[in-house]
Design an enzyme around this catalytic site. Structure first.
Site, PDB file in Angstrom:
ATOM      1  N   TRP A  22       0.834  -1.215   0.000  1.00 40.89           N
ATOM      2  CA  TRP A  22       0.000   0.000   0.000  1.00 40.89           C
ATOM      3  C   TRP A  22       0.858   1.249   0.000  1.00 40.89           C
ATOM      4  CZ3 TRP A  22      -4.246  -1.356  -1.923  1.00 40.89           C
ATOM      5  CH2 TRP A  22      -4.784  -2.607  -1.626  1.00 40.89           C
ATOM      6  N   ASP A  48      -1.771   6.478   6.529  1.00 38.11           N
ATOM      7  CA  ASP A  48      -2.791   5.533   6.055  1.00 38.11           C
ATOM      8  C   ASP A  48      -3.083   4.594   7.220  1.00 38.11           C
ATOM      9  OD1 ASP A  48      -4.287   3.515   4.947  1.00 38.11           O
ATOM     10  OD2 ASP A  48      -2.935   3.139   3.256  1.00 38.11           O
ATOM     11  N   LYS A  69     -12.659  -2.198   7.279  1.00 39.71           N
ATOM     12  CA  LYS A  69     -11.979  -3.055   8.247  1.00 39.71           C
ATOM     13  C   LYS A  69     -12.500  -2.752   9.654  1.00 39.71           C
ATOM     14  CE  LYS A  69      -8.255  -2.564   4.998  1.00 39.71           C
ATOM     15  NZ  LYS A  69      -8.273  -3.828   4.285  1.00 39.71           N
TER      16      LYS A  69
HETATM   17  N1  PMP Z   1      -4.206   1.010   2.530  1.00 43.07           N
HETATM   18  C1  PMP Z   1      -4.228  -0.092   3.308  1.00 43.07           C
HETATM   19  C2  PMP Z   1      -3.320  -0.168   4.495  1.00 43.07           C
HETATM   20  C3  PMP Z   1      -5.095  -1.137   2.987  1.00 43.07           C
HETATM   21  O1  PMP Z   1      -5.123  -2.235   3.749  1.00 43.07           O
HETATM   22  C4  PMP Z   1      -5.947  -1.016   1.865  1.00 43.07           C
HETATM   23  C5  PMP Z   1      -6.960  -2.069   1.478  1.00 43.07           C
HETATM   24  N2  PMP Z   1      -6.868  -3.287   1.938  1.00 43.07           N
HETATM   25  C6  PMP Z   1      -5.862   0.135   1.081  1.00 43.07           C
HETATM   26  C7  PMP Z   1      -4.998   1.126   1.457  1.00 43.07           C
HETATM   27  C8  PMP Z   1      -6.719   0.314  -0.125  1.00 43.07           C
HETATM   28  O2  PMP Z   1      -7.983   0.596   0.286  1.00 43.07           O
HETATM   29  P1  PMP Z   1      -9.242   0.724  -0.687  1.00 43.07           P
HETATM   30  O3  PMP Z   1      -9.536  -0.643  -1.183  1.00 43.07           O
HETATM   31  O4  PMP Z   1     -10.280   1.278   0.240  1.00 43.07           O
HETATM   32  O5  PMP Z   1      -8.877   1.657  -1.773  1.00 43.07           O
END
Ligand code: PMP
Length: 360
Positions: free
Chosen positions: A102, A172, A196
Site C-alpha cells: 500500500w 494511512d 476493516k
Molecule cells: N491502505 C491499506 C493499508 C489497505 O489495507 C488497503 C486495502 N486493503 C488500502 C490502502 C486500499 O484501500 P481501498 O480498497 O479502500 O482503496
C-alpha cells in the site's frame, strides 16, 4: 450455516450487535417510513445521521476542533492521489516510508505530481519489519511525511511515530484506525477506508488539520479537492449515505463498549493469544517479530505450502473462514479487527493446536 468467525482482511467482520440493530432499522428507520438507503441526503433525518457519525468519531478518537472530518468515496486508494494533489503544493516534495504494497501504491501515485523521496524501505525482507528512522532522514524542504501505520498484507505496524523535523505526518490507517489510542494532534492527516474497523466498504474517512486544506494543484478535479468537501460538510455531492450510517453505528458500539482504550486492551489480548501460541508452536510461526508486530493482521506459516492448504481447509470446516494469506507472503493471515471476539481467536488457536497434534 451459522455465523462463522471471519478472519478476512477486508471487507471484514462487523460487530453482530451493529448488524442486528441495522437489520431492525432497515425497513423503517426511526419512524421515517423509509430505509436510510432511500432517504434524501438533504433531509433532516439524514443530516442527523451524518452529524451523529461525525460527533461519535470525534468523541472516541478525541479529534481536536481544528481538524475536519470528511466522509469521502473512492477508497483509501483515491487518497493516494488526493494527498499529493492537495498537500504537495509548497515544496512539491514529500517523504515516504515504504513498508509494503500500500505504501508502494501511494508512492507511485504521488510521483505523478511531485518529487517523492523514499527515506527507507523494508522491501529487502518481504516487508517483514519497520525500518529504523531518524529525524536526519526528513529534510525540512518537503510538504509532508507519508507512512502506512499498519501494513495489512505483511502484518507490521509502527509501534511509535518517527521524529520528522516538525513536518506533518500523513498516515494511512486503513487497517488500524480505532484499534488503539492515538493522539490525533500528532498527525497532519489520517485516512482510512471503512471496510476493516469502521463499517462496510463505500466510505473513506479523512481527518485533516484545517490549515493543511489550502489550495490544491490548479488542475485538481473539484471532487478531489479536500476544500470542496470541507466547505460542504461532505455534502458537495451525494455521499455514501448507508455506509456513513453504518459507520455511525460502529462508532456508537465502540463508545458503548468502553471506547478505543477498551478496544486496544482487547486487541492486545487477542494478539497475545495468537502470537504466544505461534512462538511456542513447532509447526506454525509468525512472519514478523517483536515490536513491529501488528495487532490487527497476523500472518503465519508452516513452511510447507501443502500443509498450509490443509490447515486452511481444516479451519474452514471448523467455521474459521478467510485465513488464506496474501499471495505475496503465502501461508495464513488472521485479521482480528475490533469486531473479532476473543472467543474467535481462542478457537483459532485451539484448532491450530489440534491440527499440530494430528499432523506431527
Ligand atoms: N491502505 C491499506 C493499508 C489497505 O489495507 C488497503 C486495502 N486493503 C488500502 C490502502 C486500499 O484501500 P481501498 O480498497 O479502500 O482503496
Amino acid at each position: 450455516m451459522d455465523r462463522v468467525y471471519n478472519f478476512s482482511a477486508g471487507p471484514a467482520c462487523l460487530p453482530v450487535e451493529v448488524l442486528n440493530r441495522a437489520s431492525k432499522e432497515l425497513v423503517n428507520y426511526e419512524d421515517a417510513g423509509m430505509s436510510v438507503m432511500e432517504m434524501s441526503h438533504r433531509s433532516g433525518s439524514y443530516q442527523a445521521i451524518i452529524d451523529n457519525a461525525e460527533s461519535k468519531l470525534r468523541k472516541i478518537m478525541g479529534i481536536p476542533d481544528n481538524y475536519k472530518v470528511l466522509f469521502l468515496q473512492g477508497g483509501a486508494s483515491t487518497q493516494f492521489a488526493m494527498i499529493p494533489l492537495n498537500l504537495m503544493t509548497n515544496h512539491k516534495k514529500a517523504h515516504f516510508v515504504n513498508t509494503g504494497a500500500w505504501s508502494k501504491k501511494a508512492i507511485a501515485e504521488a510521483k505523478k505530481y511531485g518529487d517523492v523521496n523514499v527515506v527507507a524501505s523494508s522491501e529487502d525482507k518481504t516487508f517483514g519489519y519497520i525500518p529504523d528512522l531518524d529525524s536526519d532522514m526528513f529534510d525540512k524542504n518537503a510538504d509532508y511525511v507519508h507512512i502506512t501505520s499498519n501494513n495489512t498484507i505483511y502484518g507490521t505496524r509502527f509501534s511509535k511515530l518517527p521524529e520528522v523535523n516538525g513536518l506533518p505526518i500523513i498516515s494511512d490507517m486503513s487497517s488500524c484506525i480505532l484499534s488503539e489510542v492515538i493522539n490525533v494532534a500528532d498527525y497532519g492527516m489520517i485516512y482510512a477506508g471503512a471496510q476493516k474497523n469502521i463499517g462496510p466498504a463505500g466510505v473513506t474517512i479523512v481527518i485533516i488539520r484545517e490549515d493543511l486544506i489550502g489550495e490544491a494543484v490548479e488542475f485538481t478535479p473539484t471532487m478531489l479537492k479536500y476544500k470542496t468537501h470541507a466547505d460542504t460538510g461532505s455534502m458537495f455531492n451525494t455521499p455514501p449515505t448507508y455506509s456513513i450510517y453504518m459507520a455511525g453505528l460502529v462508532f456508537e458500539w465502540i463508545d458503548q463498549n468502553g471506547g478505543v482504550a477498551a478496544m486496544q486492551k482487547i486487541n492486545e489480548k487477542k494478539a497475545a493469544i495468537l502470537y504466544d501460541y505461534l512462538d511456542a508452536s513447532d509447526m506454525f510461526s509468525a512472519t514478523v517479530d517483536g515490536v513491529d508486530r501488528s495487532l490487527m493482521n497476523i500472518p503465519f506459516v508452516t513452511g510447507d505450502a501443502d500443509l498450509d492448504a490443509k490447515f486452511i481447509a481444516e479451519a474452514a470446516s471448523n467455521g474459521l473462514m478467510t485465513l488464506k494469506g496474501h499471495r505475496s507472503v503465502g501461508g495464513m493471515r488472521a485479521s482480528i479487527y475490533n469486531a473479532m471476539p476473543v472467543a474467535g481467536v481462542q478457537k483459532l488457536v485451539d484448532v491450530m493446536k489440534a491440527f499440530e497434534a494430528k499432523n506431527k
